[in-house]
Motif scaffolding. Structure first.
Motif, PDB file in Angstrom:
ATOM      1  N   VAL A  10      -4.552  -0.182  -2.021  1.00  0.00           N
ATOM      2  CA  VAL A  10      -3.777  -0.035  -0.783  1.00  0.00           C
ATOM      3  C   VAL A  10      -4.158  -1.132   0.209  1.00  0.00           C
ATOM      4  O   VAL A  10      -3.295  -1.722   0.864  1.00  0.00           O
ATOM      5  CB  VAL A  10      -3.971   1.369  -0.171  1.00  0.00           C
ATOM      6  CG1 VAL A  10      -3.275   1.466   1.184  1.00  0.00           C
ATOM      7  CG2 VAL A  10      -3.440   2.437  -1.118  1.00  0.00           C
ATOM      8  N   ALA A  11      -5.422  -1.434   0.303  1.00  0.00           N
ATOM      9  CA  ALA A  11      -5.875  -2.480   1.228  1.00  0.00           C
ATOM     10  C   ALA A  11      -5.292  -3.837   0.843  1.00  0.00           C
ATOM     11  O   ALA A  11      -4.858  -4.604   1.712  1.00  0.00           O
ATOM     12  CB  ALA A  11      -7.401  -2.541   1.257  1.00  0.00           C
ATOM     13  N   GLU A  12      -5.260  -4.139  -0.432  1.00  0.00           N
ATOM     14  CA  GLU A  12      -4.674  -5.417  -0.875  1.00  0.00           C
ATOM     15  C   GLU A  12      -3.180  -5.454  -0.560  1.00  0.00           C
ATOM     16  O   GLU A  12      -2.656  -6.487  -0.132  1.00  0.00           O
ATOM     17  CB  GLU A  12      -4.921  -5.620  -2.377  1.00  0.00           C
ATOM     18  CG  GLU A  12      -4.353  -6.920  -2.911  1.00  0.00           C
ATOM     19  CD  GLU A  12      -4.854  -8.157  -2.178  1.00  0.00           C
ATOM     20  OE1 GLU A  12      -4.066  -9.109  -2.019  1.00  0.00           O
ATOM     21  OE2 GLU A  12      -6.016  -8.183  -1.747  1.00  0.00           O
ATOM     22  N   TYR A  13      -2.500  -4.360  -0.776  1.00  0.00           N
ATOM     23  CA  TYR A  13      -1.073  -4.263  -0.430  1.00  0.00           C
ATOM     24  C   TYR A  13      -0.876  -4.520   1.066  1.00  0.00           C
ATOM     25  O   TYR A  13      -0.019  -5.310   1.466  1.00  0.00           O
ATOM     26  CB  TYR A  13      -0.557  -2.871  -0.812  1.00  0.00           C
ATOM     27  CG  TYR A  13       0.854  -2.593  -0.352  1.00  0.00           C
ATOM     28  CD1 TYR A  13       1.947  -3.017  -1.109  1.00  0.00           C
ATOM     29  CD2 TYR A  13       1.086  -1.924   0.840  1.00  0.00           C
ATOM     30  CE1 TYR A  13       3.239  -2.771  -0.672  1.00  0.00           C
ATOM     31  CE2 TYR A  13       2.381  -1.671   1.272  1.00  0.00           C
ATOM     32  CZ  TYR A  13       3.453  -2.095   0.508  1.00  0.00           C
ATOM     33  OH  TYR A  13       4.730  -1.858   0.948  1.00  0.00           O
ATOM     34  N   LEU A  14      -1.689  -3.875   1.906  1.00  0.00           N
ATOM     35  CA  LEU A  14      -1.587  -4.063   3.356  1.00  0.00           C
ATOM     36  C   LEU A  14      -1.937  -5.491   3.761  1.00  0.00           C
ATOM     37  O   LEU A  14      -1.297  -6.081   4.636  1.00  0.00           O
ATOM     38  CB  LEU A  14      -2.501  -3.071   4.081  1.00  0.00           C
ATOM     39  CG  LEU A  14      -2.107  -1.602   3.975  1.00  0.00           C
ATOM     40  CD1 LEU A  14      -3.197  -0.715   4.556  1.00  0.00           C
ATOM     41  CD2 LEU A  14      -0.779  -1.354   4.659  1.00  0.00           C
ATOM     42  N   ARG A  15      -2.954  -6.057   3.144  1.00  0.00           N
ATOM     43  CA  ARG A  15      -3.413  -7.400   3.481  1.00  0.00           C
ATOM     44  C   ARG A  15      -2.305  -8.433   3.253  1.00  0.00           C
ATOM     45  O   ARG A  15      -2.167  -9.390   3.995  1.00  0.00           O
ATOM     46  CB  ARG A  15      -4.646  -7.731   2.647  1.00  0.00           C
ATOM     47  CG  ARG A  15      -5.196  -9.082   2.816  1.00  0.00           C
ATOM     48  CD  ARG A  15      -6.135  -9.353   3.947  1.00  0.00           C
ATOM     49  NE  ARG A  15      -7.209  -8.419   4.095  1.00  0.00           N
ATOM     50  CZ  ARG A  15      -7.683  -8.069   5.289  1.00  0.00           C
ATOM     51  NH1 ARG A  15      -7.184  -8.586   6.387  1.00  0.00           N
ATOM     52  NH2 ARG A  15      -8.656  -7.210   5.398  1.00  0.00           N
ATOM     53  N   ARG A  16      -1.508  -8.231   2.193  1.00  0.00           N
ATOM     54  CA  ARG A  16      -0.414  -9.167   1.902  1.00  0.00           C
ATOM     55  C   ARG A  16       0.728  -9.056   2.908  1.00  0.00           C
ATOM     56  O   ARG A  16       1.524  -9.974   3.043  1.00  0.00           O
ATOM     57  CB  ARG A  16       0.127  -8.921   0.493  1.00  0.00           C
ATOM     58  CG  ARG A  16      -0.808  -9.379  -0.616  1.00  0.00           C
ATOM     59  CD  ARG A  16      -0.118  -9.379  -1.981  1.00  0.00           C
ATOM     60  NE  ARG A  16       0.555  -8.135  -2.304  1.00  0.00           N
ATOM     61  CZ  ARG A  16       0.030  -7.144  -3.023  1.00  0.00           C
ATOM     62  NH1 ARG A  16      -1.183  -7.258  -3.493  1.00  0.00           N
ATOM     63  NH2 ARG A  16       0.723  -6.063  -3.278  1.00  0.00           N
ATOM     64  N   ARG A  17       0.824  -7.956   3.606  1.00  0.00           N
ATOM     65  CA  ARG A  17       1.975  -7.716   4.477  1.00  0.00           C
ATOM     66  C   ARG A  17       1.673  -7.711   5.976  1.00  0.00           C
ATOM     67  O   ARG A  17       2.588  -7.710   6.780  1.00  0.00           O
ATOM     68  CB  ARG A  17       2.611  -6.379   4.098  1.00  0.00           C
ATOM     69  CG  ARG A  17       3.364  -6.484   2.785  1.00  0.00           C
ATOM     70  CD  ARG A  17       3.631  -5.137   2.170  1.00  0.00           C
ATOM     71  NE  ARG A  17       4.394  -5.256   0.949  1.00  0.00           N
ATOM     72  CZ  ARG A  17       3.907  -5.657  -0.214  1.00  0.00           C
ATOM     73  NH1 ARG A  17       2.643  -6.016  -0.323  1.00  0.00           N
ATOM     74  NH2 ARG A  17       4.676  -5.729  -1.285  1.00  0.00           N
TER      75      ARG A  17
END
Length: 163
Positions: A10-17
């Motif tokens: 989830v953190a990686e998903y958020l970091r990209r956006r």
């Protein structure tokens, strides 16, 4: 309870956006080394760019905040995180001017914590049920939220420049 791997995804998903990840925590310190809320908190802290720790004049809230600040400072990975502490200022002048409260705020600022004053404005309670924008319910609260937002962004940018 989420696993570290689930939080990582989830953190990686958020970091990209998004520009940055902030973790807004209660001012009661969960154990960062045992299960439950503490484990989830620790899983998120390794990914965030900033920690937000609101508090008020209540001695337990202040103590929780002081413990969090110490725990983060003692961790080699988490010590890098800027901390912004919205301080909900009591409308009671005796409480707002209490030497112990003012002493803790001064101590936090010396430790590098960005303390932003937010008025304890009961007019804000009218905003949600009356579907009012915050600037109509409480201009002072709106101003403090803007100041808080500016402080959060400035803290993240400052930390990135220093890295």
């Amino acid at each position: 309870a989420y696993t570290q791997a689930e939080v990582d995804v989830v953190a990686e998903y958020l970091r990209r956006r998004h520009s940055f990840i902030a973790v807004d925590l209660p001012n009661a310190l969960p154990s960062l080394t045992t299960g439950g809320p503490g484990a989830v908190t620790a899983a998120w802290l390794v990914h965030c760019d900033l920690v937000v720790l609101p508090f008020n004049a209540d001695p337990r809230a202040r103590q929780g905040l002081l413990e969090y600040v110490a725990a983060l400072a003692d961790d080699p990975v988490l010590a890098r995180l800027p901390i912004v502490a919205p301080y909900i200022v009591s409308s009671n002048r005796a409480i707002a001017a209490d030497p112990a409260v003012l002493g803790d705020i001064a101590y936090l600022r010396r430790r590098g914590v960005e303390v932003v004053e937010v008025p304890d404005d009961e007019n804000a309670l009218l905003a949600l049920p009356r579907d009012l924008p915050i600037n109509q319910a409480s201009p002072a609260l709106r101003h403090s939220y803007l100041k808080l937002t500016e402080t959060v962004v400035a803290a993240v940018l400052r930390t990135r420049r220093e890295q």
